[in-house]
Design a protein around this motif. Structure first.
Motif, PDB file in Angstrom:
ATOM      1  N   LEU A 167       0.873  -1.172   0.000  1.00  0.00           N
ATOM      2  CA  LEU A 167       0.000   0.000   0.000  1.00  0.00           C
ATOM      3  C   LEU A 167       0.910   1.221   0.000  1.00  0.00           C
ATOM      4  O   LEU A 167       1.632   1.453   0.977  1.00  0.00           O
ATOM      5  N   LYS A 168       0.904   1.971  -1.080  1.00  0.00           N
ATOM      6  CA  LYS A 168       1.766   3.147  -1.189  1.00  0.00           C
ATOM      7  C   LYS A 168       0.972   4.297  -1.776  1.00  0.00           C
ATOM      8  O   LYS A 168       0.275   4.135  -2.777  1.00  0.00           O
ATOM      9  N   ASN A 169       1.097   5.462  -1.143  1.00  0.00           N
ATOM     10  CA  ASN A 169       0.340   6.636  -1.577  1.00  0.00           C
ATOM     11  C   ASN A 169      -1.144   6.289  -1.735  1.00  0.00           C
ATOM     12  O   ASN A 169      -1.754   6.523  -2.775  1.00  0.00           O
ATOM     13  N   CYS A 170      -1.691   5.716  -0.661  1.00  0.00           N
ATOM     14  CA  CYS A 170      -3.111   5.374  -0.639  1.00  0.00           C
ATOM     15  C   CYS A 170      -3.837   6.217   0.410  1.00  0.00           C
ATOM     16  O   CYS A 170      -3.258   6.563   1.450  1.00  0.00           O
ATOM     17  N   ILE A 171      -5.075   6.529   0.136  1.00  0.00           N
ATOM     18  CA  ILE A 171      -5.958   7.222   1.072  1.00  0.00           C
ATOM     19  C   ILE A 171      -7.025   6.225   1.506  1.00  0.00           C
ATOM     20  O   ILE A 171      -7.695   5.636   0.670  1.00  0.00           O
ATOM     21  N   ILE A 172      -7.157   6.030   2.810  1.00  0.00           N
ATOM     22  CA  ILE A 172      -8.170   5.132   3.353  1.00  0.00           C
ATOM     23  C   ILE A 172      -9.042   5.954   4.292  1.00  0.00           C
ATOM     24  O   ILE A 172      -8.530   6.546   5.261  1.00  0.00           O
ATOM     25  N   LYS A 173     -10.347   6.019   4.036  1.00  0.00           N
ATOM     26  CA  LYS A 173     -11.200   6.854   4.869  1.00  0.00           C
ATOM     27  C   LYS A 173     -12.628   6.302   4.929  1.00  0.00           C
ATOM     28  O   LYS A 173     -12.996   5.412   4.173  1.00  0.00           O
ATOM     29  N   ASP A 174     -13.376   6.830   5.873  1.00  0.00           N
ATOM     30  CA  ASP A 174     -14.818   6.560   6.032  1.00  0.00           C
ATOM     31  C   ASP A 174     -15.117   5.186   6.616  1.00  0.00           C
ATOM     32  O   ASP A 174     -16.283   4.788   6.661  1.00  0.00           O
ATOM     33  N   TYR A 175     -14.099   4.427   7.065  1.00  0.00           N
ATOM     34  CA  TYR A 175     -14.362   3.145   7.712  1.00  0.00           C
ATOM     35  C   TYR A 175     -15.125   3.362   9.011  1.00  0.00           C
ATOM     36  O   TYR A 175     -14.917   4.345   9.728  1.00  0.00           O
ATOM     37  N   LYS A 176     -16.002   2.423   9.345  1.00  0.00           N
ATOM     38  CA  LYS A 176     -16.535   2.350  10.702  1.00  0.00           C
ATOM     39  C   LYS A 176     -16.866   0.901  11.040  1.00  0.00           C
ATOM     40  O   LYS A 176     -17.159   0.092  10.156  1.00  0.00           O
ATOM     41  N   HIS A 177     -16.786   0.582  12.340  1.00  0.00           N
ATOM     42  CA  HIS A 177     -17.014  -0.785  12.789  1.00  0.00           C
ATOM     43  C   HIS A 177     -18.407  -1.246  12.382  1.00  0.00           C
ATOM     44  O   HIS A 177     -18.574  -2.297  11.769  1.00  0.00           O
ATOM     45  N   ASP A 203       3.375   2.565   2.936  1.00  0.00           N
ATOM     46  CA  ASP A 203       4.253   3.713   2.697  1.00  0.00           C
ATOM     47  C   ASP A 203       3.443   4.914   2.210  1.00  0.00           C
ATOM     48  O   ASP A 203       2.664   4.812   1.261  1.00  0.00           O
ATOM     49  N   SER A 204       3.611   6.038   2.892  1.00  0.00           N
ATOM     50  CA  SER A 204       3.042   7.317   2.445  1.00  0.00           C
ATOM     51  C   SER A 204       1.527   7.254   2.267  1.00  0.00           C
ATOM     52  O   SER A 204       0.985   7.728   1.275  1.00  0.00           O
ATOM     53  N   MET A 229       5.591   0.347   8.477  1.00  0.00           N
ATOM     54  CA  MET A 229       4.761   1.497   8.144  1.00  0.00           C
ATOM     55  C   MET A 229       5.624   2.751   8.212  1.00  0.00           C
ATOM     56  O   MET A 229       6.251   3.036   9.239  1.00  0.00           O
ATOM     57  N   GLU A 230       5.671   3.497   7.126  1.00  0.00           N
ATOM     58  CA  GLU A 230       6.493   4.699   7.091  1.00  0.00           C
ATOM     59  C   GLU A 230       5.765   5.828   6.362  1.00  0.00           C
ATOM     60  O   GLU A 230       4.915   5.590   5.510  1.00  0.00           O
ATOM     61  N   HIS A 231       6.108   7.058   6.754  1.00  0.00           N
ATOM     62  CA  HIS A 231       5.579   8.261   6.101  1.00  0.00           C
ATOM     63  C   HIS A 231       4.045   8.213   6.009  1.00  0.00           C
ATOM     64  O   HIS A 231       3.463   8.637   5.009  1.00  0.00           O
ATOM     65  N   THR A 232       3.427   7.701   7.046  1.00  0.00           N
ATOM     66  CA  THR A 232       1.975   7.502   7.032  1.00  0.00           C
ATOM     67  C   THR A 232       1.347   8.310   8.164  1.00  0.00           C
ATOM     68  O   THR A 232       1.921   8.456   9.245  1.00  0.00           O
ATOM     69  N   SER A 255       6.179   8.723  10.893  1.00  0.00           N
ATOM     70  CA  SER A 255       4.731   8.695  10.734  1.00  0.00           C
ATOM     71  C   SER A 255       4.073   9.561  11.795  1.00  0.00           C
ATOM     72  O   SER A 255       4.695   9.928  12.802  1.00  0.00           O
ATOM     73  N   ARG A 256       2.794   9.890  11.583  1.00  0.00           N
ATOM     74  CA  ARG A 256       2.065  10.785  12.485  1.00  0.00           C
ATOM     75  C   ARG A 256       0.763  10.121  12.935  1.00  0.00           C
ATOM     76  O   ARG A 256       0.059   9.515  12.129  1.00  0.00           O
ATOM     77  N   ILE A 257       0.470  10.266  14.225  1.00  0.00           N
ATOM     78  CA  ILE A 257      -0.829   9.889  14.775  1.00  0.00           C
ATOM     79  C   ILE A 257      -1.331  11.115  15.515  1.00  0.00           C
ATOM     80  O   ILE A 257      -0.789  11.474  16.574  1.00  0.00           O
ATOM     81  N   ASP A 258      -2.327  11.803  14.963  1.00  0.00           N
ATOM     82  CA  ASP A 258      -2.717  13.084  15.541  1.00  0.00           C
ATOM     83  C   ASP A 258      -4.191  13.391  15.319  1.00  0.00           C
ATOM     84  O   ASP A 258      -4.831  12.863  14.411  1.00  0.00           O
ATOM     85  N   HIS A 259      -4.718  14.240  16.202  1.00  0.00           N
ATOM     86  CA  HIS A 259      -6.087  14.757  16.113  1.00  0.00           C
ATOM     87  C   HIS A 259      -7.133  13.636  16.067  1.00  0.00           C
ATOM     88  O   HIS A 259      -8.089  13.689  15.291  1.00  0.00           O
TER      89      HIS A 259
END
Length: 240
Positions: free
Chosen positions: A122-132, A153-154, A182-185, A212-216
């Motif tokens: 998985l490189k330069n991918c956007i993953i969003k809107d998931y919910k359990h 990556d990224s 996991m890098e640059h993610t 990598s960043r985990i924020d907000h």
């Protein structure tokens, strides 16, 4: 001549804007191209062991409610910074409620690899809107559930939630079965009950998370939860 050229360009742009491909059957394999984008997934999609799916840069994959992407073979999703690959819900109406089915999808699940050579990335991918979206502790649901070795990556993971009291309570899970790098993610603007990133289940596998960043994120007990695993955390920044 100029008018004819302009007309052709407009027709090409219009054709691409209207292109879409429905994934109504499973398993899937082969290549998903920009010309067929967006790909609208209406069923639980499987990549079977011994097979592979390549997703080209710029492709948008949209998931209907209650759908999940199971990978038993190989998934090669390598976008670029200019043309990332997007995995998202087809409709976010109702995303605010973790239990109702509408408004999200059940994420990407890398199951133990079945085959002879795994080239998943998985490189330069956007993953969003998931919910359990399930009333109870349904194992295997996370925005990114990894039960094997994988290079991430990224990537950008956001607008995901696993907040309900009975939910498993994480956004990204390294379950074991192989080393994950996991890098640059970035994982951000998510809602979770337990941890944004959960690493390991006592397998003793070495994992690597760096730059990598985990924020907000909100509602969590901890940003990273490591369970008797080895995690080489080099340059994890902005844990909030």
């Amino acid at each position: 001549m100029k008018k004819i050229i302009y007309t052709l360009v407009i027709l090409i742009i219009t054709f691409h804007a209207n292109a879409q491909t429905y994934i109504n059957t499973s398993p899937v394999s082969g290549t998903w191209t920009l010309a067929g984008s967006p790909y609208i997934v209406t069923v639980a999609a499987f990549i079977n062991g011994g097979t592979s799916l390549t997703i080209d840069p710029g492709v948008d994959v949209k998931f209907m409610p209650n759908t999940v992407f199971y990978i038993q073979g190989s998934l090669v999703a390598s976008g670029t910074s200019a043309f990332p690959i997007t995995f998202e819900a087809n409709d976010t109406t109702g995303w605010h409620d973790d239990i109702i089915s509408n408004g999200g999808w059940h994420g990407i699940n890398f199951q133990p690899y079945q085959g002879s050579s795994d080239n998943s990335i998985l490189k330069n991918c956007i993953i969003k809107d998931y919910k359990h979206g399930v009333n109870g502790n349904m194992n295997g649901y996370a925005a990114l559930y990894i039960y094997r070795g994988l290079h991430v990556d990224s990537c950008d993971i956001s607008h995901c939630q696993s907040i309900y009291n009975g939910a498993e309570g994480e956004i990204v899970l390294f379950q074991g079965g192989g080393a994950v790098e996991m890098e640059h993610t970035r994982i951000h603007d998510c809602r979770t009950r337990v941890a944004t990133l959960r690493i390991g289940t006592g397998t003793g596998v070495s994992n690597y998370v760096h730059d990598s960043r985990i924020d907000h994120n909100e509602g969590l007990v901890c940003a990273i939860w490591i369970i008797t695993s080895h995690c080489h955390r080099t340059s994890i920044v902005n844990i909030m």
